[in-house]
Design an enzyme around this catalytic site. Structure first.
Site, PDB file in Angstrom:
ATOM      1  CG  ASP A 278      -8.045  -4.786   1.164  1.00 19.97           C
ATOM      2  OD1 ASP A 278      -8.986  -4.332   1.850  1.00 19.97           O
ATOM      3  OD2 ASP A 278      -7.993  -4.680  -0.072  1.00 19.97           O
TER       4      ASP A 278
ATOM      5  CE  LYS B 123       1.431 -16.968  -2.720  1.00 23.67           C
ATOM      6  NZ  LYS B 123       1.009 -18.319  -3.215  1.00 23.67           N
TER       7      LYS B 123
ATOM      8  CG  ASP C  68      -1.971 -19.763  -1.856  1.00 25.91           C
ATOM      9  OD1 ASP C  68      -1.373 -19.874  -0.754  1.00 25.91           O
ATOM     10  OD2 ASP C  68      -1.594 -20.367  -2.876  1.00 25.91           O
TER      11      ASP C  68
ATOM     12  CE1 TYR D 275      -3.552  -2.588   0.535  1.00 26.27           C
ATOM     13  CE2 TYR D 275      -4.658  -0.515   0.989  1.00 26.27           C
ATOM     14  CZ  TYR D 275      -4.715  -1.857   0.673  1.00 26.27           C
ATOM     15  OH  TYR D 275      -5.930  -2.453   0.503  1.00 26.27           O
TER      16      TYR D 275
ATOM     17  CG  ASP E 215     -13.470  -7.241   1.760  1.00 22.29           C
ATOM     18  OD1 ASP E 215     -13.305  -6.527   2.766  1.00 22.29           O
ATOM     19  OD2 ASP E 215     -13.857  -6.790   0.664  1.00 22.29           O
TER      20      ASP E 215
HETATM   21  C1  IPM Z   1     -10.468  -1.447   3.642  1.00 22.99           C
HETATM   22  C2  IPM Z   1     -10.727  -0.780   2.324  1.00 22.99           C
HETATM   23  C3  IPM Z   1      -9.601   0.208   2.055  1.00 22.99           C
HETATM   24  C4  IPM Z   1      -8.327  -0.582   1.900  1.00 22.99           C
HETATM   25  C5  IPM Z   1      -9.842   1.133   0.876  1.00 22.99           C
HETATM   26  C6  IPM Z   1     -11.143   1.899   1.008  1.00 22.99           C
HETATM   27  C7  IPM Z   1      -8.696   2.097   0.699  1.00 22.99           C
HETATM   28  O1  IPM Z   1     -10.870  -1.725   1.319  1.00 22.99           O
HETATM   29  O2  IPM Z   1     -10.366  -0.731   4.653  1.00 22.99           O
HETATM   30  O3  IPM Z   1     -10.390  -2.668   3.672  1.00 22.99           O
HETATM   31  O4  IPM Z   1      -8.021  -1.082   0.800  1.00 22.99           O
HETATM   32  O5  IPM Z   1      -7.600  -0.701   2.890  1.00 22.99           O
HETATM   33 MG    MG Z   2     -10.879  -3.718   2.020  1.00 25.39          MG
END
Ligand code: IPM
Ligand code: MG
Length: 367
Positions: free
Chosen positions: A248, A192, A224, A142, A252
Site C-alpha cells: 500500500d 522486514k 524501509d 489488513y 503510493d
Molecule cells: C489502496 C487504498 C486502499 C488500501 C484503501 C482505500 C482501503 O489506499 O487501494 O491503496 O489501503 O488498500
Molecule cells: Mg493505498
C-alpha cells in the site's frame, strides 16, 4: 463464444465522471473493433451506502463474482468520514478484494515521456521508468485476526495482526515471477525479515519459489530500504513483490515518482475461473478526489488505462490494450492536459470529456 462481461462500479466522487469516458471507449471497441463487451453497472462505496445502508450490497457482490471482470472507479468522500467503521466506503472495496480472493494486485508505475518532468525527482531519474509492484492483497495486517479495540486494565488497546501463510506468500510470488518473466526478468521481494517473523517466512518462501524461475534474477530488500531506493534510484527495479501493507505504502511512493497519480491504473487478480479468465478487478490508483468532483475536471486516463489492463489480463486482447495505451500516450505527447497535468506556462486545461474526445480521436487515427 459469448461476449465477455464487465461489471462497472463507478463509486463516488470523480468515479462516475471518469467512468463516463471509459464507457465511450468501451463502445468504440464494440463499434470499431467488433469487440463487444456486455456491460452492467452497480453501486459501491458511499453511493451504495446512500442507496442501501451498506457500502456493498450482497447482490452487487454476487454480480461481481459472476462477471468476467469488474471495473471500479473510486470510493469515499467527506460525507462518509463519520460513518461507523463497518460501513465506511472503503469496506466495500475491501470486501470485493477479499471475497473475490484477488490476491495479486498489479500496480504499474510507468513514466510517460511527455510527463517526465512532472516528477518531484529529477527527470533523468524517472524518464523511461517502468516498475511493476505486485502487492499481496487479501491477507496480512489488513485482514489478520485478532483485530479490534479492546479494554486492557484501565485503558484500551488497538490490535491488528500481521499473518501470512506459506501458500498465501507463494501464490502471490508466482504471480510476480510470471510477470517478471514477461518483463525484464528481475524481481525484488520486500519485507522486514530483520524484525518480523512473517518477513522471515516471506523471504524463505519467495526464495523457494524462485527455483521454478531460474531465468529470473531474485533479490531481497527490507521494505524501509526499498522505500529509500524507490526515491533514490527507482530505475533499478523491474518487478517488486511485497505484502499488503508495505505494498500500500510503496505503491503510493512509486506512483508519485511518475508525478501524475491521475495516470496510474491497477489490476487485482485472483485464481482462474472456469472459463480460464482470472477473477479480476481493475481500478485507477487515484481516489475519489472530492475537491474536484462534479466539475468535469478529473483526468480519466487512469481509469481508461485500467480498462486497458482489463483488455490485456481478462479479455486476452493484448493488441487492443496496446492500441488504447498508445492512444493515451499520443494524446499526452500532443500536449492535451487535464488540470492535474498542468505546469506553469501551459495553456487552458481540457475537461474530462475533452480528454475522452482526444483519446477517441487517437483511437480513430490508429485504424
Ligand atoms: C489502496 C487504498 C486502499 C488500501 C484503501 C482505500 C482501503 O489506499 O487501494 O491503496 O489501503 O488498500
Ligand atoms: Mg493505498
Amino acid at each position: 463464444m459469448s461476449n465477455p462481461s464487465l461489471l462497472i462500479l463507478a463509486g463516488d466522487g470523480i468515479g462516475p465522471e471518469v467512468m463516463g469516458e471509459v464507457k465511450r471507449i468501451i463502445n468504440w471497441f464494440g463499434e470499431k473493433r467488433d469487440l463487444v463487451i456486455d456491460v452492467s453497472e452497480d453501486l459501491v462505496g458511499g453511493a451504495a451506502y446512500d442507496a442501501h445502508g451498506v457500502p456493498l450490497h450482497d447482490d452487487t457482490m454476487a454480480k461481481a463474482q459472476e462477471a468476467d471482470a469488474v471495473l471500479l472507479g473510486a470510493v469515499g468522500g467527506p460525507a462518509y468520514d463519520d460513518l461507523d467503521f463497518s460501513v465506511k466506503p472503503e469496506r466495500g472495496l475491501l470486501r470485493l478484494r477479499k471475497e473475490m480472493d484477488l490476491f495479486a494486485n498489479l500496480r504499474p508505475a510507468q513514466c510517460f515521456d511527455a510527463l517526465s518532468d512532472f516528477s518531484s525527482l529529477k527527470t533523468e531519474l524517472v524518464s523511461g521508468l517502468d516498475i511493476m509492484i505486485v502487492r499481496e492483497l487479501t491477507s496480512g495486517v489488513y485482514f489478520g485476526e485478532p483485530r479490534g479495540i479492546f479494554e486492557e486494565g484501565n485503558e484500551r488497546v488497538g490490535i491488528n495482526t500481521q499473518r501470512y501463510t506459506e501458500s498465501e506468500i507463494e501464490r502471490g510470488a508466482r504471480a510476480a515471477f510470471e510477470l517478471a518473466m514477461k518483463r525484464d526478468k528481475r524481481l525484488c521481494s520486500m519485507e522486514k525479515a530483520n524484525v518480523m517473523e512473517s518477513g522471515i517466512l516471506w523471504r524463505e518462501v519467495v526464495t523457494r519459489v524462485a527455483a521454478d524461475y531460474p531465468e529470473v534474477e531474485l533479490s531481497h530488500m527490507y521494505a524501509d530500504n526499498g522505500a529509500m531506493q524507490l526515491v533514490r534510484a527507482p530505475k533499478q527495479f523491474d518487478v517488486i513483490y511485497t505484502d499488503n501493507l508495505f505494498g500500500d505504502i510503496l505503491s503510493d511512493c512509486a506512483a508519485m515518482l511518475t508525478g501524475s497519480l491521475g495516470m496510474l491504473p491497477s489490476a487485482s487478480l485472483g485464481a482462474p475461473m472456469e472459463n480460464g479468465r482470472p477473477k479480476a478487478m481493475y481500478e485507477p490508483v487515484h481516489g475519489s478526489a472530492p475537491d474536484i468532483s462534479g466539475q468535469g475536471k478529473a483526468n480519466p486516463c487512469a481509469c481508461v488505462l485500467s480498462f486497458a489492463m482489463a483488455l490485456r489480463y481478462s479479455f486476452n486482447e493484448g493488441t487492443e490494450a496496446d492500441r488504447l495505451e498508445a492512444a493515451v500516450e499520443k494524446v499526452l505527447a500532443d500536449g492535451v492536459r487535464t488540470g492535474d497535468l498542468m505546469q506553469a506556462g501551459d495553456s487552458k486545461p481540457v475537461s474530462t470529456s475533452e480528454m475522452g474526445d482526444a483519446i477517441l480521436a487517437a483511437l480513430d487515427a490508429s485504424l
